[in-house]
Design a protein around this motif. Structure first.
Motif, PDB file in Angstrom:
ATOM      1  N   ASN A  24      14.052  59.082  17.172  1.00 17.60           N
ATOM      2  CA  ASN A  24      13.931  60.544  16.924  1.00 17.60           C
ATOM      3  C   ASN A  24      12.979  61.063  17.384  1.00 17.60           C
ATOM      4  N   VAL A  25      11.720  60.716  16.931  1.00 21.03           N
ATOM      5  CA  VAL A  25      10.361  61.336  17.533  1.00 21.03           C
ATOM      6  C   VAL A  25      10.315  61.156  18.899  1.00 21.03           C
ATOM      7  N   LEU A  26      10.653  59.981  19.327  1.00 19.78           N
ATOM      8  CA  LEU A  26      10.443  60.039  21.010  1.00 19.78           C
ATOM      9  C   LEU A  26      11.837  60.974  21.679  1.00 19.78           C
ATOM     10  N   LYS A  27      12.631  61.409  21.110  1.00 20.62           N
ATOM     11  CA  LYS A  27      13.628  62.126  21.711  1.00 20.62           C
ATOM     12  C   LYS A  27      13.270  63.756  21.491  1.00 20.62           C
ATOM     13  N   ASP A  28      12.339  63.868  20.403  1.00 25.11           N
ATOM     14  CA  ASP A  28      12.393  65.307  20.235  1.00 25.11           C
ATOM     15  C   ASP A  28      11.167  66.073  20.817  1.00 25.11           C
ATOM     16  N   LYS A  29      11.310  66.656  22.057  1.00 22.26           N
ATOM     17  CA  LYS A  29      10.410  67.173  22.884  1.00 22.26           C
ATOM     18  C   LYS A  29       9.561  68.357  22.042  1.00 22.26           C
ATOM     19  N   ASN A  30      10.102  68.735  21.035  1.00 20.09           N
ATOM     20  CA  ASN A  30       9.310  69.786  20.035  1.00 20.09           C
ATOM     21  C   ASN A  30       8.383  69.054  19.137  1.00 20.09           C
ATOM     22  N   ALA A  31       8.415  67.681  19.071  1.00 19.79           N
ATOM     23  CA  ALA A  31       7.598  66.923  18.308  1.00 19.79           C
ATOM     24  C   ALA A  31       6.130  67.203  18.759  1.00 19.79           C
ATOM     25  N   ALA A  32       5.013  67.124  17.899  1.00 23.93           N
ATOM     26  CA  ALA A  32       3.585  66.871  18.550  1.00 23.93           C
ATOM     27  C   ALA A  32       3.476  65.970  19.236  1.00 23.93           C
ATOM     28  N   ASP A  33       2.661  66.023  20.303  1.00 20.78           N
ATOM     29  CA  ASP A  33       2.291  65.084  21.295  1.00 20.78           C
ATOM     30  C   ASP A  33       1.684  63.756  20.514  1.00 20.78           C
ATOM     31  N   GLY A  34       0.881  64.187  19.681  1.00 27.00           N
ATOM     32  CA  GLY A  34       0.388  63.032  18.967  1.00 27.00           C
ATOM     33  C   GLY A  34       1.454  62.060  18.173  1.00 27.00           C
ATOM     34  N   ASP A  35       2.397  62.612  17.838  1.00 26.12           N
ATOM     35  CA  ASP A  35       3.425  62.007  17.188  1.00 26.12           C
ATOM     36  C   ASP A  35       4.381  61.152  18.162  1.00 26.12           C
ATOM     37  N   ARG A  36       4.513  61.731  19.149  1.00 23.14           N
ATOM     38  CA  ARG A  36       5.564  61.143  20.112  1.00 23.14           C
ATOM     39  C   ARG A  36       4.498  60.074  20.798  1.00 23.14           C
ATOM     40  N   ILE A  37       3.272  60.209  20.951  1.00 21.57           N
ATOM     41  CA  ILE A  37       2.540  59.017  21.407  1.00 21.57           C
ATOM     42  C   ILE A  37       2.501  57.761  20.657  1.00 21.57           C
ATOM     43  N   LEU A  38       2.263  58.048  19.318  1.00 14.41           N
ATOM     44  CA  LEU A  38       2.300  57.310  18.125  1.00 14.41           C
ATOM     45  C   LEU A  38       3.727  56.283  18.248  1.00 14.41           C
ATOM     46  N   ALA A  39       4.763  57.111  18.360  1.00 11.96           N
ATOM     47  CA  ALA A  39       6.160  56.329  18.071  1.00 11.96           C
ATOM     48  C   ALA A  39       6.369  55.723  19.243  1.00 11.96           C
ATOM     49  N   ALA A  40       5.679  56.086  20.871  1.00 13.21           N
ATOM     50  CA  ALA A  40       5.888  55.198  21.878  1.00 13.21           C
ATOM     51  C   ALA A  40       5.117  53.878  21.643  1.00 13.21           C
ATOM     52  N   GLU A  41       4.021  54.026  20.742  1.00  7.76           N
ATOM     53  CA  GLU A  41       3.331  52.888  20.483  1.00  7.76           C
ATOM     54  C   GLU A  41       4.156  51.790  19.600  1.00  7.76           C
ATOM     55  N   LEU A  42       4.646  52.540  18.563  1.00 11.32           N
ATOM     56  CA  LEU A  42       5.408  51.859  17.337  1.00 11.32           C
ATOM     57  C   LEU A  42       6.605  51.145  18.036  1.00 11.32           C
ATOM     58  N   ALA A  43       7.068  51.739  19.039  1.00  8.19           N
ATOM     59  CA  ALA A  43       8.405  51.392  19.540  1.00  8.19           C
ATOM     60  C   ALA A  43       8.494  49.933  20.021  1.00  8.19           C
ATOM     61  N   GLY A  44       7.313  49.330  20.257  1.00  6.58           N
ATOM     62  CA  GLY A  44       7.168  48.044  20.804  1.00  6.58           C
ATOM     63  C   GLY A  44       7.228  47.019  19.804  1.00  6.58           C
ATOM     64  N   ASP A  45       7.257  47.312  18.517  1.00  6.55           N
ATOM     65  CA  ASP A  45       7.400  46.180  17.532  1.00  6.55           C
ATOM     66  C   ASP A  45       8.889  45.817  17.511  1.00  6.55           C
ATOM     67  N   GLU A  46       8.883  44.305  17.519  1.00  3.44           N
ATOM     68  CA  GLU A  46      10.345  43.634  17.514  1.00  3.44           C
ATOM     69  C   GLU A  46      11.266  44.374  16.512  1.00  3.44           C
TER      70      GLU A  46
END
Length: 171
Positions: A24-46
């Motif tokens: 949801n954070v990755l898809k939310d173009k209105n979310a803060a850049d820092g939140d989306r950057i963090l979400a992209a990082e966390l997405a790699g967890d199995e």
């Protein structure tokens, strides 16, 4: 729980909906850049990674309007899933993070992204760093080129990649 709560929690303690929170954070173009950057990082967890997440990360990497740090983290987050698929070879369906079809799609798209001169060098370096987690022939020459570069970031990428690709023991 929000993206920051996930970051502060060990993945094995994440709630069942952790992948959905990240998505949801990755898809939310209105979310803060820092939140989306963090979400992209966390997405790699199995625990968060699956075919849909991998496709979402690929779409972020390929989106030239996307924040460069989101694109870089999206690329890096695909690395562990590629390495897992490469090592496990899809022998046990219960242990699969990505389906074999998605795994090969990720491999192919990362090669395409790397060879796209229209993509920034920073994103291309991160793409190569993810791609080498599943060794392919094309990567050897690209690592040699990166190692020969006068750019220290490319050299660093090359050294990282050489640790995953056979034949670079001397380097």
């Amino acid at each position: 729980m929000d993206i920051h709560g996930l970051n502060e929690t060990a993945p094995w303690e994440w709630p069942e909906e952790a992948g959905e929170i990240i998505e949801n954070v990755l898809k939310d173009k209105n979310a803060a850049d820092g939140d989306r950057i963090l979400a992209a990082e966390l997405a790699g967890d199995e625990l968060a990674m699956n075919d849909d997440m991998a496709e979402l990360l690929l779409s972020l990497i390929g989106d030239e309007k996307e924040n460069e740090s989101v694109r870089c983290n999206a690329a890096i987050s695909l690395g562990p899933a590629l390495e897992y698929g490469y090592i496990m070879e899809f022998d046990d369906p219960e242990d699969i993070v990505l389906s074999e079809k998605t795994f090969h799609n990720v491999e192919n798209k990362l090669e395409t992204f790397f060879n796209d001169a229209g993509i920034s060098e920073t994103v291309r370096r991160h793409v190569l760093e993810a791609a080498v987690r599943s060794p392919k022939e094309w990567q050897e020459e690209k690592l040699k080129e990166a190692y020969a570069s006068s750019d220290n970031y490319w050299k660093l990428t090359a050294v990282f990649g050489m640790g995953h690709i056979p034949g670079f023991e001397k380097e």
